[in-house]
Design a protein around this motif. Sequence first.
Motif, PDB file in Angstrom:
ATOM      1  N   VAL A  56       7.972   5.264 -24.540  1.00 34.95           N
ATOM      2  CA  VAL A  56       7.902   6.561 -24.282  1.00 34.95           C
ATOM      3  C   VAL A  56       7.984   7.267 -25.627  1.00 34.95           C
ATOM      4  N   ALA A  57       7.455   8.582 -25.769  1.00 32.32           N
ATOM      5  CA  ALA A  57       7.719   9.151 -26.893  1.00 32.32           C
ATOM      6  C   ALA A  57       8.553  10.626 -26.356  1.00 32.32           C
ATOM      7  N   VAL A  58       9.418  10.968 -27.542  1.00 35.33           N
ATOM      8  CA  VAL A  58      10.188  12.373 -27.709  1.00 35.33           C
ATOM      9  C   VAL A  58       9.269  12.951 -28.685  1.00 35.33           C
ATOM     10  N   LEU A  59       8.669  14.022 -28.442  1.00 40.03           N
ATOM     11  CA  LEU A  59       7.989  14.655 -29.400  1.00 40.03           C
ATOM     12  C   LEU A  59       8.034  16.218 -29.394  1.00 40.03           C
ATOM     13  N   ASP A  60       8.618  16.526 -30.555  1.00 37.43           N
ATOM     14  CA  ASP A  60       8.756  17.929 -30.874  1.00 37.43           C
ATOM     15  C   ASP A  60       7.430  18.707 -31.007  1.00 37.43           C
TER      16      ASP A  60
END
Length: 249
Positions: A56-60
């Motif tokens: 999973v990616a946490v993306l600004d």
Amino acid sequence: MPAEQPTPAPRVLVVDDHRKIRDPLATYLRRHGFEVRTAADAAGLWQLLKQQAFDVAVLDVMLPDGDGFELCQQLHRRCNLPVILLTARDTTADRIRGLDLGADDYLTKPFEPRELVARLNSVLRRHQATQARLHAAPAAAPAVRRYRFAGWHFCASSASLSREGAESVQLSTAEGKLLQVFLAHPHRSLTRQRLVDLTAAHDSDISERAIDRQVSRLRRKLSHDGQTFELLRTLWGSGYLLAADVELE
């Protein structure tokens, strides 16, 4: 009886250009059982994806070298990576846009790290359930895609072009993928970056210049009897367009 292997920690990629957010968040997630790598920009994101896979990616949304909404769409299309967007803009339009482009969830800054952990676990459960259903489903026979356009016949499985009264033309794998993208979007302008996204794997280094070369080669192979009509038209400042009606055979 062999001991059970421990379940590997979920691999999270955190992308945010603010170090005071990125580093403490990574530390917090590691304390809660996640394996975390961080990047400060889009370039760092793609570099890390070349090195390893993530869950999973946490993306600004706001990055110095890329729009988070567009990056989310690319991640969804090119490597099916679940994405949680982070943004300082709490508007309905932004949330809808992010979800429409493939985001799996959306958090507005400032947020409680505990809430991000809960959302990460929820996204991971949904993604794992989806993958399990896909693997459990019986494999379908691959569809043979055949197209007809401007007197040409194209078989996607063999990447071959043919027309009446002429020898068949063999395309390279890259040329075949590119032509299939054009055939799926007739009479529509496709930017070079869009063509890269639709034809390249996430770990490849295909450039917009390479797309120009592939289009040039396709044009030569699509020429017939000295015809000057250009099937693949250059739209200066925007990209390319396939000027032909397309039918599936």
